[in-house]
Write a protein that holds these residues in place. Structure first.
Motif, PDB file in Angstrom:
ATOM      1  N   ARG A 111      -2.610  -1.881  -3.354  1.00 40.58           N
ATOM      2  CA  ARG A 111      -3.812  -1.143  -2.958  1.00 40.58           C
ATOM      3  C   ARG A 111      -3.480   0.333  -2.856  1.00 40.58           C
ATOM      4  NH1 ARG A 111      -6.555   2.625   0.106  1.00 40.58           N
ATOM      5  NH2 ARG A 111      -5.100   2.199   1.813  1.00 40.58           N
ATOM      6  N   SER A 132      -5.325   4.489  -2.807  1.00 42.59           N
ATOM      7  CA  SER A 132      -6.520   5.321  -2.748  1.00 42.59           C
ATOM      8  C   SER A 132      -6.580   6.196  -4.001  1.00 42.59           C
ATOM      9  CB  SER A 132      -6.492   6.208  -1.502  1.00 42.59           C
ATOM     10  OG  SER A 132      -5.465   7.182  -1.618  1.00 42.59           O
ATOM     11  N   GLN A 133      -7.735   6.821  -4.213  1.00 42.14           N
ATOM     12  CA  GLN A 133      -7.831   7.758  -5.330  1.00 42.14           C
ATOM     13  C   GLN A 133      -6.869   8.917  -5.137  1.00 42.14           C
ATOM     14  OE1 GLN A 133      -9.935   7.576  -8.307  1.00 42.14           O
ATOM     15  NE2 GLN A 133      -8.291   9.038  -8.761  1.00 42.14           N
ATOM     16  N   THR A 187      -9.237   2.275  -3.858  1.00 45.48           N
ATOM     17  CA  THR A 187     -10.365   2.624  -3.001  1.00 45.48           C
ATOM     18  C   THR A 187     -10.833   4.032  -3.343  1.00 45.48           C
ATOM     19  OG1 THR A 187      -8.755   3.210  -1.277  1.00 45.48           O
ATOM     20  CG2 THR A 187      -9.817   1.065  -1.117  1.00 45.48           C
ATOM     21  N   ASN A 230       0.341   4.445   0.024  1.00 46.46           N
ATOM     22  CA  ASN A 230      -0.114   5.437   1.006  1.00 46.46           C
ATOM     23  C   ASN A 230       0.716   6.715   0.889  1.00 46.46           C
ATOM     24  OD1 ASN A 230      -1.645   6.512   3.046  1.00 46.46           O
ATOM     25  ND2 ASN A 230      -0.749   5.303   4.682  1.00 46.46           N
ATOM     26  N   GLY A 237     -13.233   5.990  -1.556  1.00 38.60           N
ATOM     27  CA  GLY A 237     -13.959   6.656  -0.482  1.00 38.60           C
ATOM     28  C   GLY A 237     -15.387   6.162  -0.399  1.00 38.60           C
ATOM     29  N   THR A 269     -12.477   9.921   8.478  1.00 36.34           N
ATOM     30  CA  THR A 269     -12.010   8.867   7.563  1.00 36.34           C
ATOM     31  C   THR A 269     -10.620   8.371   7.926  1.00 36.34           C
ATOM     32  OG1 THR A 269     -11.069  10.480   6.016  1.00 36.34           O
ATOM     33  CG2 THR A 269     -13.383   9.856   5.686  1.00 36.34           C
ATOM     34  N   GLY A 304      -8.628   3.541   4.771  1.00 37.94           N
ATOM     35  CA  GLY A 304      -7.931   2.758   3.753  1.00 37.94           C
ATOM     36  C   GLY A 304      -7.161   1.593   4.347  1.00 37.94           C
ATOM     37  N   ASP A 315       0.864  -1.178   0.000  1.00 32.98           N
ATOM     38  CA  ASP A 315       0.000   0.000   0.000  1.00 32.98           C
ATOM     39  C   ASP A 315       0.901   1.227   0.000  1.00 32.98           C
ATOM     40  OD1 ASP A 315      -1.664   2.124   0.468  1.00 32.98           O
ATOM     41  OD2 ASP A 315      -2.414   1.423   2.403  1.00 32.98           O
ATOM     42  N   ALA A 324     -14.962   0.776  -4.224  1.00 31.08           N
ATOM     43  CA  ALA A 324     -13.635   0.395  -4.703  1.00 31.08           C
ATOM     44  C   ALA A 324     -13.714  -0.138  -6.124  1.00 31.08           C
ATOM     45  CB  ALA A 324     -13.023  -0.664  -3.787  1.00 31.08           C
TER      46      ALA A 324
END
Length: 337
Positions: free
Chosen positions: A203, A205-206, A236, A177, A238, A263, A267, A175, A242
């Motif tokens: 993985r 996030s947007q 992912t 991140n 939000g 939030t 994630g 991830d 996903a």
């Protein structure tokens, strides 16, 4: 279904500091406006992407080991207490002399947090080859890492060596991140092809995608990550759920409506839910050879529920297994395309 095999998580623990209004100055009784407040208060929660993922996995019922350099300071003691209470094995977590990493969170009206970091010379990044070699990973079906652990010196290159070494017997999950406030996104951009070459699961996030691949659609980004070697890519989105891509086969999973407190850690909770579900179905420990699009849709639907429950409480506080059992399952696992 079966009891999941061990997952080992490698990475940082970060003290998340949330600012609030300070105490009101005492009223003198004199006429005039209400008294001002003095300074601010700070609420400290144990966080850090890899540590959050380890907590989420352990709470869901996956045997989980965290390899982290935990400071002996007051924050490090907080980390250890939380991890042990959640059932995380800390035999791979040496006590470090350096201080803990701090992240000051600024949460907006929608519950979305941005961070400023205090991370120079802190414990998390100072791995030595001997410290990493002391962790026995032969019983791990999956090794997960990411976030700052892969991009901060001197530990980052050593973590990459560890991933290459475990790949013959373990599924590798990464991830990124992305943290633009601390590391230039160009660093992630340069290293992503190498990570994809060893990762079975990627993985993002947007927000991660926006940082490393601006003006590129999620679908096109997935294709690029596949070409670099990653078999499974999950983005992912939000509240929108996903998008997952398994060898180019797309799977869309809707979000789960929830009352969002914040939030923070959502994630990481998604990643924990995804890995737990895959492990519970015996799909970790190799190159995901038996994972089908239908099985992936079910795993992502479960992970979305884990993330939604995390958003419904303050801070990075993923749910325990009994909480998941109390929640109704999603009626649709997702759409395949």
């Amino acid at each position: 279904m079966q009891t999941p095999r061990r997952v080992t998580v490698l990475g940082e623990c970060v003290a998340d500091l949330f600012a609030g209004p300070g105490p009101a100055l005492p009223h003198t009784g004199a006429p005039g406006p209400a008294p001002d407040r003095q300074g601010m208060t700070l609420r400290v929660l144990p966080g850090g992407g890899p540590a959050n993922t380890a907590v989420g996995l352990a709470r869901l019922g996956t045997p989980t080991r965290l390899m982290a350099r935990l400071s002996g300071d007051v924050f490090g003691r907080l980390f250890r207490a939380r991890l042990l209470e959640s059932g995380v094995d800390l035999t791979g977590a040496p006590t470090a002399e350096e201080p803990s990493t701090l992240a000051v969170a600024d949460v907006d009206a929608g519950g979305v947090a941005s961070y400023s970091f205090h991370a120079e010379g802190t414990a998390d990044w100072q791995w030595t080859r001997a410290e990493l070699a002391a962790g026995d990973l032969r019983d791990s079906a999956c090794v997960h890492t990411g976030s700052l652990a892969l991009v901060r010196e001197p530990g980052g290159p050593l973590a990459e060596e560890l991933l290459a070494g475990v790949r013959p017997h373990a599924t590798v999950s990464i991830d990124p991140n992305v943290r633009p406030a601390l590391v230039d996104p160009e660093v992630y951009r340069d290293r992503l092809p190498g990570w994809c070459a060893v990762a079975d699961i990627l993985r993002l996030s947007q927000d991660d995608l926006d940082a490393v691949a601006p003006d590129v659609t999620a679908e096109a980004a997935c294709d690029g990550f596949h070409a670099a070697g990653a078999r499974l890519v999950v983005v992912t989105l939000g509240a929108h759920g996903a998008l997952a891509s398994l060898d180019g086969r797309r799977i869309s999973v809707p979000g789960v409506p929830t009352r969002v407190v914040d939030t923070v850690g959502a994630g990481d909770a998604f990643t924990a839910g995804l890995l737990h579900h895959l492990g519970k179905h015996g799909l970790l420990g190799g190159r995901l050879e038996r994972l089908t699009p239908e099985g992936l849709a079910a795993a992502c639907a479960y992970a979305v529920r884990v993330a939604a429950l995390t958003c419904a409480v303050a801070g990075p506080n993923p749910p325990w297994a009994h909480r998941m059992e109390q929640e109704p399952s999603a009626t649709r696992a997702g759409s395949l395309s």
